[in-house]
Write a protein that holds these residues in place. Structure first.
Motif, short mmCIF file in Angstrom:
data_model
loop_
_atom_site.label_atom_id
_atom_site.label_comp_id
_atom_site.label_asym_id
_atom_site.label_seq_id
_atom_site.Cartn_x
_atom_site.Cartn_y
_atom_site.Cartn_z
N THR A 1 -3.58 53.93 91.02
CA THR A 1 -3.93 55.37 90.75
C THR A 1 -4.13 55.80 91.78
N VAL B 1 -2.47 48.33 82.96
CA VAL B 1 -3.05 49.99 82.57
C VAL B 1 -3.48 50.69 83.41
N ALA B 2 -3.68 50.79 84.92
CA ALA B 2 -3.84 51.24 86.04
C ALA B 2 -2.47 51.53 85.81
N CYS C 1 -0.31 52.93 84.02
CA CYS C 1 -0.23 53.69 82.98
C CYS C 1 -1.13 55.17 83.27
N CYS C 2 -2.12 55.95 83.96
CA CYS C 2 -2.68 56.09 84.09
C CYS C 2 -3.00 56.85 85.65
N LYS C 3 -3.02 58.34 85.18
CA LYS C 3 -3.67 59.05 86.32
C LYS C 3 -4.53 59.45 87.35
N GLU C 4 -5.63 59.17 86.34
CA GLU C 4 -7.14 59.14 87.30
C GLU C 4 -8.05 58.14 87.25
N MET D 1 -10.63 57.20 83.98
CA MET D 1 -10.10 56.52 82.91
C MET D 1 -9.49 55.45 83.27
N ALA D 2 -8.42 55.06 83.88
CA ALA D 2 -7.18 53.45 84.39
C ALA D 2 -8.86 52.19 84.24
N LEU E 1 -10.35 52.21 80.99
CA LEU E 1 -9.13 51.48 79.77
C LEU E 1 -9.18 50.54 80.52
N SER E 2 -8.94 49.69 81.56
CA SER E 2 -8.96 48.17 81.69
C SER E 2 -9.70 48.01 80.62
#
Length: 171
Positions: free
Chosen positions: A47, A126-127, A129-132, A135-136, A139-140
C-alpha cells in the motif's frame, strides 16, 4: 511455574515440565502478539508502494512479479524473525538451569515460523488488493480472524464434520 509444579506434587499428578509450564504459554502469547503485529507490517509492503507510485516503477522493471512478491515476503518475514530473537534467548537461558525437551522446543519454533509465514502471506495477499493502508489492515484482521474461527464454525454447523477445522489457523 513453581505454583503449578507444587500443586501437581500435592495432587500426586505428574510433574509439570519446564517446557510445558513456561515455554508453551510464551509461544501462545507470541502467536497472539504476532497475530496483531503481522498485518500492520504487511500492509506497508504494497500500500505504501502504491501510494508513493513506486509500484508502477517496480512493475515496469525487468523483474518477474513473483520476485517482487517474494522479496516483500522474505523481507517482512526476516524482520519478524529478528523480533523472535528474545524468545530464543529466553529458551537458551532456561536451558542453562533446567533440562528442556528439545523435541517440543524445536516443534514449537517450527510451528511458530510456519504460523508467521501463513499469516504474513494472507496479510500480504490482502494488502496487495487494497489501495488504502487502513482498509488493508482492517481486511487483513478480518480475514485472519475468519480463518482462526473456522474450527468453531465447523463444530457449530455439524460436530461430526471436521472439514472446516483443517483450514483453521488455530487448529
Amino acid at each position: 511455574f513453581y505454583a503449578k509444579s507444587q500443586r501437581s506434587l500435592l495432587e500426586q499428578d505428574t510433574l509439570v515440565d519446564i517446557t510445558e509450564g513456561v515455554l508453551h504459554p510464551l509461544f501462545a502469547w507470541t502467536i497472539l502478539l504476532f497475530f496483531f503485529i503481522t498485518p500492520l507490517l504487511a500492509v506497508s509492503t504494497f500500500t505504501q508502494e502504491r501510494k508513493s507510485h513506486t509500484l508502477t516503477l517496480y512493475l515496469s522493471a525487468p523483474i518477474e512479479t513473483y520476485h517482487l512478491v517474494m522479496g516483500k515476503f522474505l523481507g517482512t518475514f526476516m524482520a519478524q524473525c529478528f523480533l523472535l530473537l528474545p524468545i530464543l534467548g529466553l529458551s537458551l537461558l532456561l536451558a542453562l538451569q533446567h533440562t528442556l525437551d528439545g523435541g517440543q522446543l524445536l516443534a514449537s519454533y517450527i510451528g511458530l515460523f510456519l504460523f508467521l509465514g501463513a499469516i504474513l502471506s494472507i496479510a500480504i495477499g490482502v494488502a496487495s488488493c487494497c489501495k488504502e493502508p487502513l482498509m488493508a489492515t482492517f481486511l487483513s484482521f478480518s480475514v485472519l480472524l475468519g480463518f482462526s474461527l473456522l474450527e468453531w464454525v465447523g463444530r457449530l454447523v455439524d460436530p461430526a464434520c471436521d472439514y472446516f477445522a483443517h483450514f483453521s489457523l488455530i487448529y
